[in-house]
Design an enzyme around this catalytic site. Structure first.
Site, PDB file in Angstrom:
ATOM      1  N   ARG A  86       0.945  -1.170  -0.177  1.00  0.00           N
ATOM      2  CA  ARG A  86      -0.030  -0.054  -0.128  1.00  0.00           C
ATOM      3  C   ARG A  86       0.764   1.217  -0.029  1.00  0.00           C
ATOM      4  O   ARG A  86       1.758   1.180   0.466  1.00  0.00           O
ATOM      5  CB  ARG A  86      -0.914   0.187   1.201  1.00  0.00           C
ATOM      6  CG  ARG A  86      -2.103  -1.053   1.058  1.00  0.00           C
ATOM      7  CD  ARG A  86      -2.842  -0.964   2.360  1.00  0.00           C
ATOM      8  NE  ARG A  86      -2.215  -1.342   3.697  1.00  0.00           N
ATOM      9  CZ  ARG A  86      -1.766  -0.413   4.496  1.00  0.00           C
ATOM     10  NH1 ARG A  86      -2.029   0.903   4.296  1.00  0.00           N
ATOM     11  NH2 ARG A  86      -1.261  -0.906   5.574  1.00  0.00           N
ATOM     12  N   HIS A 245     -10.636  -2.475  11.092  1.00  0.00           N
ATOM     13  CA  HIS A 245      -9.738  -3.452  10.870  1.00  0.00           C
ATOM     14  C   HIS A 245      -9.304  -4.453  11.648  1.00  0.00           C
ATOM     15  O   HIS A 245      -8.474  -4.521  12.584  1.00  0.00           O
ATOM     16  CB  HIS A 245      -8.396  -2.246  10.552  1.00  0.00           C
ATOM     17  CG  HIS A 245      -7.242  -3.083   9.877  1.00  0.00           C
ATOM     18  ND1 HIS A 245      -6.046  -2.567   9.982  1.00  0.00           N
ATOM     19  CD2 HIS A 245      -7.124  -4.165   8.986  1.00  0.00           C
ATOM     20  CE1 HIS A 245      -5.149  -3.236   9.262  1.00  0.00           C
ATOM     21  NE2 HIS A 245      -5.821  -4.199   8.517  1.00  0.00           N
ATOM     22  N   ALA A 268      -0.029  -6.568   9.094  1.00  0.00           N
ATOM     23  CA  ALA A 268       1.141  -7.555   9.311  1.00  0.00           C
ATOM     24  C   ALA A 268       1.739  -7.338  10.800  1.00  0.00           C
ATOM     25  O   ALA A 268       2.966  -7.598  11.322  1.00  0.00           O
ATOM     26  CB  ALA A 268       2.569  -7.181   8.535  1.00  0.00           C
ATOM     27  N   THR A 272      -4.242 -12.494  10.700  1.00  0.00           N
ATOM     28  CA  THR A 272      -4.494 -13.790  10.184  1.00  0.00           C
ATOM     29  C   THR A 272      -4.208 -14.761  11.044  1.00  0.00           C
ATOM     30  O   THR A 272      -4.776 -15.799  11.107  1.00  0.00           O
ATOM     31  CB  THR A 272      -3.865 -13.799   8.836  1.00  0.00           C
ATOM     32  OG1 THR A 272      -4.516 -12.821   7.948  1.00  0.00           O
ATOM     33  CG2 THR A 272      -4.258 -14.923   8.050  1.00  0.00           C
ATOM     34  N   ASN A 273      -3.236 -14.761  11.541  1.00  0.00           N
ATOM     35  CA  ASN A 273      -2.592 -15.697  12.478  1.00  0.00           C
ATOM     36  C   ASN A 273      -3.553 -16.066  13.906  1.00  0.00           C
ATOM     37  O   ASN A 273      -3.620 -17.205  14.029  1.00  0.00           O
ATOM     38  CB  ASN A 273      -1.247 -15.454  12.983  1.00  0.00           C
ATOM     39  CG  ASN A 273       0.219 -15.891  11.882  1.00  0.00           C
ATOM     40  OD1 ASN A 273       0.282 -17.010  11.705  1.00  0.00           O
ATOM     41  ND2 ASN A 273       0.387 -14.898  10.831  1.00  0.00           N
ATOM     42  N   ASP A 294      -9.531  -9.942   8.565  1.00  0.00           N
ATOM     43  CA  ASP A 294      -8.940  -8.581   8.427  1.00  0.00           C
ATOM     44  C   ASP A 294      -9.771  -7.200   8.609  1.00  0.00           C
ATOM     45  O   ASP A 294      -9.500  -6.487   9.272  1.00  0.00           O
ATOM     46  CB  ASP A 294      -8.554  -8.479   6.774  1.00  0.00           C
ATOM     47  CG  ASP A 294      -7.523  -7.280   6.745  1.00  0.00           C
ATOM     48  OD1 ASP A 294      -6.517  -7.270   7.665  1.00  0.00           O
ATOM     49  OD2 ASP A 294      -7.921  -6.637   5.969  1.00  0.00           O
TER      50      ASP A 294
HETATM   51  P1  GTP Z   1      -2.321  -7.698   7.124  1.00  0.00           P
HETATM   52  O1  GTP Z   1      -2.782  -8.746   6.444  1.00  0.00           O
HETATM   53  O2  GTP Z   1      -1.399  -6.761   6.613  1.00  0.00           O
HETATM   54  O3  GTP Z   1      -3.452  -6.985   7.770  1.00  0.00           O
HETATM   55  O4  GTP Z   1      -1.630  -8.479   8.503  1.00  0.00           O
HETATM   56  P2  GTP Z   1      -2.064  -9.279   9.834  1.00  0.00           P
HETATM   57  O5  GTP Z   1      -2.475  -8.548  10.807  1.00  0.00           O
HETATM   58  O6  GTP Z   1      -3.108 -10.189   9.357  1.00  0.00           O
HETATM   59  O7  GTP Z   1      -0.741 -10.211  10.063  1.00  0.00           O
HETATM   60  P3  GTP Z   1      -0.356 -11.670   9.789  1.00  0.00           P
HETATM   61  O8  GTP Z   1      -1.290 -12.743  10.875  1.00  0.00           O
HETATM   62  O9  GTP Z   1      -0.180 -12.134   8.532  1.00  0.00           O
HETATM   63  O10 GTP Z   1       1.245 -11.828  10.698  1.00  0.00           O
HETATM   64  C1  GTP Z   1       2.006 -10.893  10.031  1.00  0.00           C
HETATM   65  C2  GTP Z   1       3.558 -11.056  10.559  1.00  0.00           C
HETATM   66  O11 GTP Z   1       3.450 -11.488  11.905  1.00  0.00           O
HETATM   67  C3  GTP Z   1       3.960 -12.655  10.106  1.00  0.00           C
HETATM   68  O12 GTP Z   1       5.282 -12.665   9.741  1.00  0.00           O
HETATM   69  C4  GTP Z   1       3.925 -13.607  11.312  1.00  0.00           C
HETATM   70  O13 GTP Z   1       4.618 -14.518  11.135  1.00  0.00           O
HETATM   71  C5  GTP Z   1       3.735 -12.370  12.517  1.00  0.00           C
HETATM   72  N1  GTP Z   1       3.206 -12.934  13.686  1.00  0.00           N
HETATM   73  C6  GTP Z   1       1.783 -13.233  13.499  1.00  0.00           C
HETATM   74  N2  GTP Z   1       1.430 -13.670  14.919  1.00  0.00           N
HETATM   75  C7  GTP Z   1       2.718 -13.483  15.592  1.00  0.00           C
HETATM   76  C8  GTP Z   1       2.936 -13.820  17.061  1.00  0.00           C
HETATM   77  O14 GTP Z   1       2.122 -14.263  18.029  1.00  0.00           O
HETATM   78  N3  GTP Z   1       4.311 -13.581  17.416  1.00  0.00           N
HETATM   79  C9  GTP Z   1       5.223 -13.068  16.665  1.00  0.00           C
HETATM   80  N4  GTP Z   1       6.367 -13.036  17.188  1.00  0.00           N
HETATM   81  N5  GTP Z   1       4.936 -12.907  15.510  1.00  0.00           N
HETATM   82  C10 GTP Z   1       3.551 -13.180  14.982  1.00  0.00           C
HETATM   83  C1  SPV Z   2      -2.991  -4.559   5.109  1.00  0.00           C
HETATM   84  O1  SPV Z   2      -1.951  -3.888   4.530  1.00  0.00           O
HETATM   85  O2  SPV Z   2      -3.487  -4.235   6.308  1.00  0.00           O
HETATM   86  C2  SPV Z   2      -3.673  -5.622   4.356  1.00  0.00           C
HETATM   87  C3  SPV Z   2      -3.172  -5.972   3.148  1.00  0.00           C
HETATM   88  O3  SPV Z   2      -4.335  -6.403   4.926  1.00  0.00           O
HETATM   89  S1  SPV Z   2      -3.763  -4.810   1.827  1.00  0.00           S
HETATM   90  O4  SPV Z   2      -5.130  -5.607   1.310  1.00  0.00           O
HETATM   91  O5  SPV Z   2      -2.911  -4.391   0.838  1.00  0.00           O
HETATM   92  O6  SPV Z   2      -4.213  -3.607   2.666  1.00  0.00           O
HETATM   93 MN    MN Z   3      -4.967  -5.778   6.891  1.00  0.00          MN
END
Ligand code: GTP
Ligand code: SPV
Ligand code: MN
Length: 603
Positions: A86, A245, A268, A272-273, A294
């Protein structure tokens, strides 16, 4: 891969059925007159259409088919190397006045901006096909559901929208049956994918979005951040609901008692995790299910509780770091029917990324299309490489995901990526204090947006880049919702990312976050204790179940839960500084909350 595709000539009967909706037809004709496409393709969302477009996208080198045995039904797309995240600096809220957009948004005057964009779009689709995508956000029978139409000259956008939204005739039917006739108009053109001609503009008053010069997900899947959050939050304020969000998850105890939780973490930072969490062995019989990963749209339901729907139909998730160890449910989801963007391609037609299980391949093609070996200093997959996958692939999809009124939310969790200061978890005193916790959230920046990574910035409610209007007014809206709820969710703050003196994460996170979730649920049920600290209710070490954890000693746990006065002095200063930037729009209640926390530290 060349993303600028020439016009396609579909076989008879495909792409030829425009919706019989006068407003939509007029608008499409208007955009076509401006952009001068070779032809118009009306998407209906059918399987035949998808098959045809996938073939066409392969033929044009826009997607690469992956090994059918290793990852059935899956494709790889490489975006332009200047176009991988973005772009917040090129994202604008175009309200009549700057004050409406507020100090945290880039603002541009609507009439001038339309003029400028129209100039850029003039003839932009010459020799190319213009796709018209009807879609719904939200379960079709939900009172919260919204219809949108996206015009695009990118097949990748069409393929992605089919995964991410309920796309096609279903949206046209919903619009025909709707009372208010409300629909979002989105126009996207790749232009020449030039960062100097990249603009993502929102016109909330017109329920309209125009995005040019990018082909990256968050900038061009106009359903997602643009409609579901920026325009969504604007409409939500007018209409009395919340567009956030947030992930939404269900958590069921071994006794069969079920709660739903919504959580806002910045991009990030783990949504999702968390949404797909697999409880550790110790938590036998506990089940976590995903409603969304999300975005949450939440309304006050008849039972006086806050109910949430996931407006999306798929996940657009961060790939690097995804493994059977960190997120087995995501791994199962993306082993088929997945559209990958910017990961590495192995010689046997499989995909690879940093953090995937097993040894790295001896040779691969990296996200830029260049040769890669384990000796390469560069990353094979871009840190913001993504998967797009239908939510139906998720083995722990919550059974209520299609429920129109949404699922009742017991707890709201805010969280950021903070190396220090923020304890593993704490609880707000009440809705107003919880709103304050959300409003003062901060997080270290990530690769999800262009710019420096790892810098602490205020990101209230994880909405800094996504709020479609004045942030101070957004807080006021939040403050108004609480008192209207008979049974408001409890509000918490978490931090999975606190680091020790050695610079390593103190908390192993991922599945172990179940231990924190259990405390949160127990708080909702009033069956576990906490220590009343100046910042809110912090669990005592004995309140958290850490049995079976190898790397978390009781000293580590104490550190994770510690509230350090010197760190908090700085934190409160940072919060105050941020609040000042919001000027008179900041609700007085939040200043008062800030002063109360400061005073509690002093006494
Ligand atoms: P967007 O799609 O951008 O909104 O991201 P998100 O908030 O869904 O984040 P996502 O679950 O994809 O995790 C992003 C990063 O954080 C990845 O590299 C994961 O490995 C890391 N991560 C997620 N959960 C944890 C956690 O509990 N501990 C640590 N240390 N890292 C984590
Ligand atoms: C974020 O950046 O929070 C995402 C990925 O979920 S995007 O759809 O590119 O915004
Ligand atoms: Mn997001």
């Amino acid at each position: 891969m060349d993303n600028l595709a020439p016009a396609i000539t579909p076989p008879r009967g495909l792409g030829t059925n425009p919706p019989m909706h006068r407003g939509v037809l007029n608008w499409v004709q208007e955009v076509a007159r401006l952009t001068q496409p070779e032809n118009i393709f009306w998407c209906d969302g059918s399987a035949e259409e998808n098959t045809y477009l996938l073939e066409e996208a392969q033929r044009q080198g826009i997607v690469h088919k992956l090994n059918e045995e290793k990852v059935p039904g899956s494709y790889l797309h490489r975006s332009n190397t200047n176009d991988v995240a973005r772009v917040e600096q090129f994202t604008f809220i175009c309200t009549p006045t700057k004050a409406e957009a507020g100090p945290t948004n880039n603002w541009a005057e609507p009439a001038e901006t339309y003029l400028k964009l129209n100039g850029m779009l003039k003839g932009a689709m010459e020799g190319r096909t213009m796709f018209v995508i009807p879609y719904i956000m939200g379960p079709p029978d939900s009172p919260l559901a919204k219809v949108g139409f996206e015009i695009t000259d990118s097949i990748y956008v069409v393929l992605s929208m089919r995964i991410m939204t309920r796309m096609g005739d279903v949206a046209v039917q919903r619009l025909e049956g709707s009372e208010n006739g409300e629909w979002n108009r989105g126009v996207h053109s790749l232009l020449d994918v030039n960062p100097d001609r990249r603009l993502i503009c929102h016109f909330p008053q017109d329920n309209a979005i125009i995005s040019v010069g990018s082909g990256y997900g968050g900038n061009v899947l106009l359903s997602k951040k643009c409609l579901a959050l920026r325009i969504g939050s604007y409409l939500a304020r007018q209409q009395g609901w919340l567009a956030e969000h947030m992930l939404i998850l269900g958590v069921e105890s071994p006794e069969g008692q079920k709660h739903y939780v919504a959580a806002a973490f910045p991009s990030a930072c783990g949504k999702t995790n968390f949404a797909m969490l697999i409880p550790p062995e110790r938590f036998q019989g506990w089940k976590v299910t995903t409603v969304g990963d999300d975005i949450a749209w939440m309304q006050i339901a008849e039972d006086g509780r806050l109910h949430a729907v996931n407006p999306e139909n798929g996940y657009f998730g961060v790939v690097p770091g995804t493994s059977h160890k960190s997120n087995a449910n995501a791994m199962k989801s993306i082993e088929r029917d997945t559209l990958y963007t910017n990961v590495a391609l192995t010689d046997d037609g499989d995909v690879w990324w940093e953090g995937k299980d097993g040894a790295p391949p001896a040779h691969a093609i990296d996200w830029k299309g260049a040769d890669w070996t384990p000796e390469s200093k560069k990353k094979a997959a871009h840190p913001n490489s993504r998967f797009a996958v239908p939510m139906r692939n998720n083995p722990v999809l919550d059974p209520e995901v299609e429920k129109g009124e949404g699922v009742p939310i017991s707890a709201i969790i805010f969280g950021g990526r903070r190396s220090n200061t923020m304890p593993l978890v704490f609880q707000a005193r009440d809705w107003e204090h919880g709103t304050f916790l959300g409003a003062t959230m901060a997080s270290e920046t990530t690769a999800a947006a262009t710019g420096a990574v790892g810098q602490v910035r205020r990101d209230p409610m994880a909405m800094l880049p996504f709020c479609g209007y004045n942030m101070g007014q957004y807080f006021r809206h939040w403050l108004k919702i609480g008192p209207r709820l008979k049974n408001p969710p409890l509000i918490f703050h978490v931090n999975w990312f606190r680091k020790g003196a050695d610079g390593k994460f103190l908390w192993p996170g991922f599945g172990h976050n179940m231990r924190v979730l259990e405390w949160i649920i127990d708080r909702c049920e009033g069956r576990v204790g906490a220590n009343e600290a100046p910042i809110g209710f912090v669990p005592r070490p004995e309140d958290l179940d850490i049995e079976g954890m190898q790397n978390v000693s009781s000293a580590t746990l104490t550190e994770l839960l510690s509230v350090k006065a010197d760190e908090w002095e700085k934190e409160l200063e940072g919060q105050e500084k941020f609040f000042k930037t919001l000027g008179s729009d900041l609700p007085e209640e939040l200043n008062a909350q800030h002063d109360k926390v400061a005073a509690r530290f002093k006494s």
